[in-house]
Design a protein around this motif. Structure first.
Motif, mmCIF file in Angstrom:
data_model
loop_
_atom_site.group_PDB
_atom_site.id
_atom_site.type_symbol
_atom_site.label_atom_id
_atom_site.label_comp_id
_atom_site.label_asym_id
_atom_site.label_seq_id
_atom_site.Cartn_x
_atom_site.Cartn_y
_atom_site.Cartn_z
ATOM 1 N N ILE A 133 1.988 0.161 2.163
ATOM 2 C CA ILE A 133 2.230 -0.705 1.003
ATOM 3 C C ILE A 133 1.185 -1.823 0.911
ATOM 4 O O ILE A 133 0.679 -2.124 -0.163
ATOM 5 N N ILE A 134 0.828 -2.412 2.039
ATOM 6 C CA ILE A 134 -0.180 -3.477 2.013
ATOM 7 C C ILE A 134 -1.529 -2.908 1.569
ATOM 8 O O ILE A 134 -2.247 -3.533 0.788
ATOM 9 N N ALA A 135 -1.855 -1.705 2.016
ATOM 10 C CA ALA A 135 -3.107 -1.059 1.579
ATOM 11 C C ALA A 135 -3.093 -0.821 0.071
ATOM 12 O O ALA A 135 -4.104 -1.024 -0.609
ATOM 13 N N GLN A 136 -1.940 -0.412 -0.467
ATOM 14 C CA GLN A 136 -1.819 -0.176 -1.916
ATOM 15 C C GLN A 136 -1.977 -1.474 -2.703
ATOM 16 O O GLN A 136 -2.627 -1.509 -3.735
ATOM 17 N N LYS A 137 -1.352 -2.545 -2.217
ATOM 18 C CA LYS A 137 -1.300 -3.800 -2.973
ATOM 19 C C LYS A 137 -2.531 -4.673 -2.742
ATOM 20 O O LYS A 137 -2.809 -5.569 -3.534
ATOM 21 N N THR A 138 -3.230 -4.459 -1.636
ATOM 22 C CA THR A 138 -4.429 -5.256 -1.352
ATOM 23 C C THR A 138 -5.572 -4.274 -1.105
ATOM 24 O O THR A 138 -6.033 -3.642 -2.031
ATOM 25 N N PRO A 167 -7.169 -1.373 2.169
ATOM 26 C CA PRO A 167 -6.907 -0.777 3.486
ATOM 27 C C PRO A 167 -7.366 -1.659 4.643
ATOM 28 O O PRO A 167 -6.728 -1.681 5.690
ATOM 29 N N VAL A 168 -8.443 -2.423 4.444
ATOM 30 C CA VAL A 168 -8.948 -3.296 5.515
ATOM 31 C C VAL A 168 -7.936 -4.409 5.806
ATOM 32 O O VAL A 168 -7.625 -4.702 6.968
ATOM 33 N N ILE A 169 -7.410 -5.012 4.755
ATOM 34 C CA ILE A 169 -6.395 -6.060 4.939
ATOM 35 C C ILE A 169 -5.169 -5.468 5.630
ATOM 36 O O ILE A 169 -4.624 -6.054 6.566
ATOM 37 N N ASN A 196 -2.660 -4.654 12.762
ATOM 38 C CA ASN A 196 -3.225 -4.915 14.089
ATOM 39 C C ASN A 196 -2.771 -6.265 14.630
ATOM 40 O O ASN A 196 -2.463 -6.390 15.818
ATOM 41 N N ALA A 197 -2.713 -7.272 13.759
ATOM 42 C CA ALA A 197 -2.257 -8.601 14.186
ATOM 43 C C ALA A 197 -0.806 -8.536 14.668
ATOM 44 O O ALA A 197 -0.437 -9.193 15.645
#
Length: 143
Positions: A51-56, A58-60, A66-67
């Motif tokens: 979901i984060i890759a979709q909305k922002t 893939p690197v973010i 990872n964090a």
């Protein structure tokens, strides 16, 4: 912090707390400072990534996941029970199952699908809206 400071954070709430310009940024910052323990399962991490890759980008998404994975304030949970409590959206069950397995204090979510948990006496799983959780962190209330 005293007591149980373990939470499960739904994907949209995590996403809403990532930007330093967001009013919810305290959630991400306080996680990194160890003010609470974030409970995750593999399924939850996969959804965060997707979901984060979709909305922002893939690197973010990679950086965020990872964090989380590398944080000392994360608890990895392998739910043995699949309770199936979120009848309106079984995709949300992963958060409930993780919270149950981790004995988390709260599921932090603004998703109305979790409202059904108010009607279930066992297991007792408390859902906190993102804004209420931010206010709790601001007041440094132990939970």
């Amino acid at each position: 912090m005293h007591g149980n400071n373990r939470i499960v954070l739904d994907t949209n709430c995590l996403l809403a707390s990532l930007s330093s310009k967001s009013e919810n940024y305290r959630v991400w910052r306080d996680f990194q400072l160890g003010r609470f323990t974030l409970c995750v399962s593999n399924e939850i991490l996969e959804e965060y990534q997707e979901i984060i890759a979709q909305k922002t980008t893939p690197v973010i998404a990679d950086n965020v996941v990872n964090a989380i994975v590398e944080s000392e304030f994360v608890e990895f949970v392998d739910p043995q029970f699949h309770l199936g409590l979120i009848t309106s959206d079984h995709d949300d069950d992963k958060f409930v199952d993780c919270a149950f397995a981790a004995n988390a204090a709260y599921i932090v979510s603004d998703d109305t699908h979790f409202d059904i948990l108010k009607q279930i006496s066992f297991p007792r799983l408390l859902v906190l809206k993102l804004r209420a959780f931010v206010e709790m962190l601001e007041k440094r209330v132990s939970f």
